[in-house]
Design a protein around this motif. Structure first.
Motif, PDB file in Angstrom:
ATOM      1  N   TYR A 139      99.725  51.748  47.983  1.00 48.41           N
ATOM      2  CA  TYR A 139      99.922  50.393  47.461  1.00 48.41           C
ATOM      3  C   TYR A 139     100.498  49.532  48.585  1.00 48.41           C
ATOM      4  CZ  TYR A 139      99.416  52.906  43.080  1.00 48.41           C
ATOM      5  OH  TYR A 139      98.935  53.704  42.074  1.00 48.41           O
ATOM      6  N   ALA A 141     101.284  39.682  46.456  1.00 51.18           N
ATOM      7  CA  ALA A 141     100.201  40.383  45.776  1.00 51.18           C
ATOM      8  C   ALA A 141     100.231  41.841  46.223  1.00 51.18           C
ATOM      9  CB  ALA A 141      98.856  39.741  46.111  1.00 51.18           C
ATOM     10  N   VAL A 142      99.453  42.689  45.560  1.00 49.41           N
ATOM     11  CA  VAL A 142      99.395  44.111  45.916  1.00 49.41           C
ATOM     12  C   VAL A 142      97.948  44.571  45.883  1.00 49.41           C
ATOM     13  CG1 VAL A 142      99.913  46.454  45.126  1.00 49.41           C
ATOM     14  CG2 VAL A 142     101.721  44.758  45.194  1.00 49.41           C
ATOM     15  N   ARG A 162      95.622  48.059  45.912  1.00 49.76           N
ATOM     16  CA  ARG A 162      95.656  49.513  45.730  1.00 49.76           C
ATOM     17  C   ARG A 162      94.435  50.108  46.408  1.00 49.76           C
ATOM     18  NH1 ARG A 162      94.901  51.889  39.744  1.00 49.76           N
ATOM     19  NH2 ARG A 162      93.044  50.602  39.992  1.00 49.76           N
ATOM     20  N   LYS A 213     101.851  45.547  40.929  1.00 54.01           N
ATOM     21  CA  LYS A 213     101.195  44.240  40.932  1.00 54.01           C
ATOM     22  C   LYS A 213     102.098  43.173  40.325  1.00 54.01           C
ATOM     23  CE  LYS A 213      97.100  41.873  39.082  1.00 54.01           C
ATOM     24  NZ  LYS A 213      95.868  42.043  38.262  1.00 54.01           N
ATOM     25  N   HIS A 226      99.868  50.919  39.240  1.00 57.57           N
ATOM     26  CA  HIS A 226      99.226  49.731  39.800  1.00 57.57           C
ATOM     27  C   HIS A 226      99.717  48.468  39.114  1.00 57.57           C
ATOM     28  CE1 HIS A 226      95.439  47.146  40.553  1.00 57.57           C
ATOM     29  NE2 HIS A 226      96.256  47.037  41.567  1.00 57.57           N
ATOM     30  N   ASP A 227      99.809  48.496  37.778  1.00 56.56           N
ATOM     31  CA  ASP A 227     100.295  47.323  37.047  1.00 56.56           C
ATOM     32  C   ASP A 227     101.748  47.029  37.398  1.00 56.56           C
ATOM     33  OD1 ASP A 227      97.858  46.973  35.800  1.00 56.56           O
ATOM     34  OD2 ASP A 227      98.404  48.179  34.059  1.00 56.56           O
TER      35      ASP A 227
END
Length: 581
Positions: free
Chosen positions: A489, A418-419, A421, A409, A405-406
Motif C-alpha cells: 500500500y 490517496a493510496v 494498492r 484509503k 485497502h478501505d
C-alpha cells in the motif's frame, strides 16, 4: 463579455456546479472520506452541514458521481414537500411507482423494491439536499423509512445535507428519536488562504486551457479576506474583478483591481457572508465528525508512544552521537527466517563510542515489534513523513474498517492523501520511489502486522520500521520476502482535479489538468484542449515504458505517481534521491 479579452473558452467563475471546474478543499475531501465509510456500513443517518456557499451541493454531486455501480441513489433537492410529496419524489427517483395517494401505499412499494434490491446484492442511498427546509412531520416520515430493514442490515441509507439550522432542528426535543439515529455528523468549513489561491488558479487554468497566473497574490489575498474562503463568494468576487479589469483594459488582476471590485460588491450589499463564515477562517482546518450514540468520534492530534518518524539513511546518520556507518558491510544473506539484521540507530538511541553493529534476526525483530505494528501506527508514521508533522492519531471509526485497502484509503484521505494498492513487486516499488506499507505474517505465531519501508540504502537494501520500534533495520527485499503477504500500500499526494484512470472518456477538466502536468515536466507539443489526443497517449506510454510498468497509454494512479515524481516543486518524500540508480 470578457472571455475573448482574457482568452477564456468559457466563464471561469459561474455559480453553477460545473464538474469541469471541480476543486475540492480539504474539508470536502474529508467529508467524502466519511461519507464513503458511512455508506459501506449502511447504518443510521448521516448529517452534513455547512454555511450557504460552502459547496454542499457540489459535494453531493461528486459523491453521487463516484458511487459504486452496485448502489442505487435517489437525490432530492426540492425540499418544499410534505411527507406524501417526499415519498413520491423518492419513489420517482428510484424509477418505481409513485402514483399512490397514501404514505402507506408508497412505503409498501418502496419496501418491496428495497427487499428485491437487497436480494440482488445492491444497496440504496437517499440523499436530501437543503434538508433544513423539511418540516418536522416530513423528517419523522424519514425516520420511519429507516425502519425498513432485514434481520441483517438496513435497506436504505439516508443522508441529510443542509445549512447549520439543520443541526438545531435535529437537536430539538420533537425530533429526539431521529437525532439518536444520526451516526455521523460532518461540518463543511470554508477554504484556507492557500486553498483559495489554488481554487482561483485552477478555475482560471481550466477556463483558459493553459496555465495563466491571472490573479496576483495580493488580489487573491484580498478576495480571501472578503469571502472568508466560501467558494460562492470567491466566484462572485473573482467574476467582478474580471469585469473591472476588462473595463480598465488591464491584462491582469492586481490587488487594486480586486479591492475596487470588492468595494463595488460591498456597496451594493452583495456577497455579505454570515458571521460564522468569517469566524471559520480562524478555525483549525479539517472536519469535526461526531458519532451520536455509543461512539463519540472526534479528530485529535497527539503523540503516539515513541512515535519518531521512520528514519531515512540521511537522518539516521545525523541522529547518532558518533560516525556510526549506516551502510554496514553485509555478507551475502540467505532468505531465511534467521538472517541477522543490521540496525540503523534511532533518534532515541545515542551512541557514544566507536562504530557498533546492532543485530537481530528477522523473526526476532518482527515478533518483538508486532504488538505495536498495527495499521494505525504504520499509516500514522507514513502520514507524518508526508506532512512533516507529529504522527496523527487515526480516528476510532476508521479503525473499525475491516478491509485493509478501505482502511488505508479512507485513513489517508482524511489527511489529504490517496493510496494505491498493488501486488508486492520490488521493481515497481523502486520505480514509484515512495514510502510503502507492507503487511507481514509470522506463520509459527499466527501473528500479523504491518511495516514501513521509508528509504532504500546502498546495495538496494530497504530501511524498514515495524510498529513503535526505536530503531530501523536494513534488509534486502529477498530476505524479507518470506514474511510478507504479497500486498503493498503506497500513500501519495494527488494533484487537484486528477483521480481514477484518465482516458479519452474522462471529463475535459481532468484531461486539461493532466496536460498541464505533462507540460510542467517538460513534454513538448502538448495542446491544452480537452481531448486525450495521440500526443498525450504517446507521452504516457513513454513514461510507462521507462519505468517498467504496464504500458496501456492510460494515466492511472501508478502512472501519475511517476509524473508527480518528476515535478521538482512537489514536496515528495522519496525512498531514494530521484535519478539515483
Amino acid at each position: 463579455m470578457y472571455n475573448t479579452y482574457f482568452g477564456f473558452k468559457e466563464k471561469p467563475f459561474k455559480l453553477v456546479p460545473n464538474p469541469e471546474f471541480l476543486f475540492l478543499g480539504k474539508s470536502h475531501e474529508e467529508a467524502l472520506a466519511h461519507l464513503t465509510y458511512a455508506t459501506t456500513q449502511g447504518d443510521g443517518f448521516v448529517e452534513i452541514t455547512g454555511e450557504a456557499g460552502t459547496g454542499k451541493t457540489t459535494l453531493c454531486r461528486v459523491f453521487l458521481e463516484n458511487l459504486d455501480p452496485g448502489v442505487d441513489a435517489a437525490f432530492i433537492f426540492n425540499t418544499n414537500l410534505d411527507a406524501l410529496g417526499l415519498l413520491r419524489a423518492v419513489n420517482k427517483e428510484l424509477a418505481i411507482d409513485a402514483t399512490a395517494d397514501t404514505p402507506t401505499e408508497l412505503v409498501e412499494t418502496l419496501n418491496h423494491f428495497l427487499v428485491e434490491n437487497s436480494r440482488r446484492g445492491r444497496s440504496v442511498i437517499l440523499l436530501i439536499d437543503e434538508a433544513q427546509n423539511l418540516s418536522i412531520e416530513t423528517l419523522e416520515q424519514l425516520r420511519m423509512l429507516s425502519n425498513l430493514e432485514t434481520t441483517k442490515n438496513k435497506l436504505i441509507q439516508i443522508i441529510l445535507v443542509g445549512q447549520p439550522e439543520l443541526e438545531t432542528l435535529l437537536g430539538s426535543h420533537a425530533l429526539r428519536q431521529l437525532g439518536q439515529r444520526i451516526n455521523l455528523s460532518c461540518r463543511l468549513l470554508p477554504m484556507s488562504l492557500n486553498e483559495t489561491r489554488a481554487y482561483i488558479n485552477h478555475r482560471v487554468n481550466v477556463a483558459s486551457r493553459r496555465e495563466a497566473n491571472l490573479f496576483a497574490p495580493g488580489a487573491q489575498r484580498s478576495i480571501y479576506r472578503y469571502s472568508g474562503g466560501i467558494p460562492r463568494l470567491i466566484n462572485i468576487a473573482c467574476d467582478r474583478a474580471l469585469v473591472v479589469a476588462y473595463s480598465q483594459n488591464r491584462p491582469r488582476i492586481a490587488r487594486s483591481t480586486a479591492r475596487l471590485a470588492i468595494h463595488e460588491l460591498s456597496s451594493r450589499g452583495q456577497g455579505r457572508r454570515p458571521a460564522l463564515a468569517t469566524a471559520g477562517r480562524f478555525l483549525l482546518p479539517g472536519l469535526i465528525a461526531l458519532v451520536i450514540g455509543l461512539l463519540v468520534f472526534h479528530r485529535q492530534i497527539s503523540f503516539l508512544p515513541f512515535s519518531s518518524p521512520p528514519l531515512s539513511v540521511q537522518n539516521a546518520q545525523q541522529s547518532t552521537g558518533t560516525d556510526v556507518p549506516v551502510n554496514l558491510p553485509l555478507s551475502t544473506p540467505s532468505p531465511t527466517m534467521d538472517t541477522l539484521l543490521p540496525i540503523v540507530p534511532g533518534i532515541k538511541k545515542k551512541v557514544t563510542q566507536g562504530p557498533i553493529r546492532y543485530q537481530k534476526t528477522v523473526r526476532h525483530y518482527l515478533a518483538e515489534n508486532s504488538p505495536t505494528a498495527t495499521r494505525e501506527t504504520t499509516l500514522g508514521r507514513v502520514i507524518s513523513i508526508w506532512k512533516q508533522q507529529i504522527t496523527p492519531t487515526i480516528t476510532p471509526m476508521v479503525s473499525q474498517i475491516q478491509a485493509d485497502h478501505d482502511f488505508f484509503k479512507i485513513g489517508a484521505m482524511e489527511q489529504g492523501l490517496a493510496v494505491i494498492r498493488l501486488k508486492q513487486d520490488v521493481s515497481i516499488i523502486k520505480a514509484l520511489n515512495l514510502p510503502v506499507i507492507l503487511p507481514f505474517i509470522l506463520p509459527d505465531q499466527n501473528t500479523k502486522g504491518y511495516l514501513l519501508v521509508s528509504a532504500i540504502a546502498d546495495q538496494n537494501e530497504w530501511i524498514i520500521t515495524a510498529g513503535e520500534a526505536l530503531d530501523a533495520c536494513r534488509i534486502l527485499p529477498e530476505t524479507l520476502a518470506p514474511f510478507l503477504t504479497g500486498m503493498a500500500y503506497i500513500p501519495f499526494r494527488e494533484s487537484p482535479g486528477l483521480s481514477g484512470i484518465i482516458s479519452k472518456r474522462s471529463p475535459g477538466s481532468q484531461i486539461i489538468n493532466l496536460k498541464l502536468l505533462l507540460k510542467a515536466i517538460g513534454f513538448q507539443g502538448i495542446n491544452l484542449t480537452a481531448d486525450y489526443d495521440d500526443r498525450v497517449k504517446q507521452a504516457i506510454i513513454e513514461i510507462q515504458s521507462e519505468n517498467g510498468i504496464t504500458v496501456d497509454g492510460l494515466a492511472g494512479p501508478m502512472t501519475r505517481i511517476l509524473l508527480y515524481n518528476r515535478v521538482s516543486s512537489f514536496s515528495t518524500p522519496h525512498l531514494r534521491s530521484p535519478g539515483k540508480p
